[in-house]
Design an enzyme around this catalytic site. Structure first.
Site, PDB file in Angstrom:
ATOM      1  CG  ASP A 264     -17.097   2.573  -0.163  1.00 20.06           C
ATOM      2  OD1 ASP A 264     -16.588   1.776  -0.963  1.00 20.06           O
ATOM      3  OD2 ASP A 264     -16.451   3.484   0.394  1.00 20.06           O
TER       4      ASP A 264
ATOM      5  NE  ARG B  93      -3.852  -1.965   2.377  1.00 14.99           N
ATOM      6  CZ  ARG B  93      -5.106  -1.888   1.953  1.00 14.99           C
ATOM      7  NH1 ARG B  93      -5.572  -0.753   1.535  1.00 14.99           N
ATOM      8  NH2 ARG B  93      -5.881  -2.943   1.959  1.00 14.99           N
TER       9      ARG B  93
ATOM     10  CG  HIS C 287     -12.633   3.961  -0.867  1.00 14.22           C
ATOM     11  ND1 HIS C 287     -13.801   3.274  -0.975  1.00 14.22           N
ATOM     12  CD2 HIS C 287     -11.928   3.675  -1.998  1.00 14.22           C
ATOM     13  CE1 HIS C 287     -13.806   2.595  -2.110  1.00 14.22           C
ATOM     14  NE2 HIS C 287     -12.676   2.824  -2.742  1.00 14.22           N
TER      15      HIS C 287
END
Ligand code: APR
Length: 315
Positions: free
Chosen positions: A151, A91, A178
């Protein structure tokens, strides 16, 4: 009042950007300028979409460009430029690469359109939105991120599927960043006004919550070489429409909080009123202590990633 002849630019003519542009023109929302760093891609996709006009029956125009001169005085700019996370990529690697891209794109955008509203779609979403806001020096209400609509759309679909009812009648509330710490709120999720807590057993609700949190990765696992784009594009186009048509839609959007929910100077998804000025109001829901705690935990995860931008000298 709707924006007259709005100028809408979508930066990044990849899966999300090109599909967002397609949705906007084919739903007759606005004309679109598509921009990408790879010369030929935005021009080719724009021409291909224009050639579909006689069949799709609309007169909206779409142009492609690999430079920013054509973006001058855009009212709304959507940033989808960036790379999707690839196998083996951490990430942090994604954050670093996309921060370089989103930071650079934002500077170009504001140079040519100092009054634009910017919608960030590139991931990691909340951090990229924070970065775009800092780089743009625009007011908070003009820079925000697309994630909550997506979402919530995923959660709405899962609820509709579980109950075998039309997705149109299902509303869902998803707060927070998110990422896997997003906070689906069943109490505020309804079918034509009936809370889903009245309609579904707790175990099913928990399953839906988990599937919503992992909605992005579920698609990545299928696609393997990329990430979701149809539902992200629909969600982004909905936000653009709310702005250019001044709809005052109440949508979950990643926005910079200034004390609401006990949070400050952090971008997370909360319901807002979206109109031609951008974020026209932030709605502060009454949350149960455990819901608030989950939201604050999610916001802390975003803050940690924003701190990495500083560590990496990207802001
Ligand atoms: N300027 C303009 N365009 C750029 C730049 C840049 N500096 N860097 C990359 N791009 C373009 C690429 O050339 C490509 O066409 O961004 C596009 C990205 O498209 P895809 O690789 O198809 O990725 P996509 O699925 O559209 O996702 C884009 O949105 O949902 C998020 O996580 C996703 O961060 C990712 C972004």
């Amino acid at each position: 009042m709707a924006i007259k002849n709005p100028k809408v630019t979508v930066v990044g003519a990849g899966n999300v950007g090109a599909t967002t542009a397609q949705r906007l023109i084919e739903k007759n929302v606005c004309d679109v300028l598509l921009v990408d760093i790879v010369d030929g891609i935005p021009q080719g996709k724009a021409l291909d979409l224009m050639e579909a006009r006689p069949v799709e029956l609309h007169d909206r125009k779409i142009f492609g460009s690999s430079t920013y001169d054509a973006t001058k005085d855009s009212d709304v700019v959507v940033i989808t430029a960036g790379i999707a996370r690839k196998p083996g990529m951490s990430r942090d690697d994604l954050l670093k690469t996309n921060a370089g891209i989103v930071g650079g794109v934002t500077l170009e955008v504001v140079k040519h359109s100092p009054n634009a509203i910017i919608i960030v779609v590139s991931n990691p979403l909340d951090v990229m939105t924070h970065l775009a806001w800092l780089k743009s020096k625009l007011p908070k209400e003009k820079v925000f991120g697309m994630a909550g609509v997506l979402d919530a759309a995923r959660m709405r679909f899962f609820i509709a599927e579980a109950l075998n009812v039309s997705a149109e009648d299902v509303q869902a509330m998803v707060l927070g960043g998110h990422g896997d710490q997003m906070v689906p709120i069943a109490r505020y999720s309804t079918v034509s006004g009936i809370p889903i807590t009245e309609l579904l057993p707790l175990q099913k609700i928990n399953e839906i919550n988990e599937r919503t949190k992992n909605g992005g990765i579920e698609i990545v696992n299928y696609l393997k070489t990329g990430s979701a784009f149809y539902a992200p594009a629909s969600s982004t186009a909905t936000m653009v429409e709310a702005i250019v048509q001044d709809r005052k839609r109440v949508l979950p959007v990643a926005t910079c909080l200034s004390g609401q929910y006990g949070l400050k100077d952090v971008f997370v998804g909360v319901p807002v009123v979206l109109g031609q000025k951008g974020i026209e109001q932030i709605i502060e829901l009454k949350l149960a202590p455990e819901e608030l705690e989950a939201l604050q935990k999610s916001a802390n995860a975003v803050k940690e990633n924003v701190a990495k931008l500083t560590e990496l000298a990207l802001v």
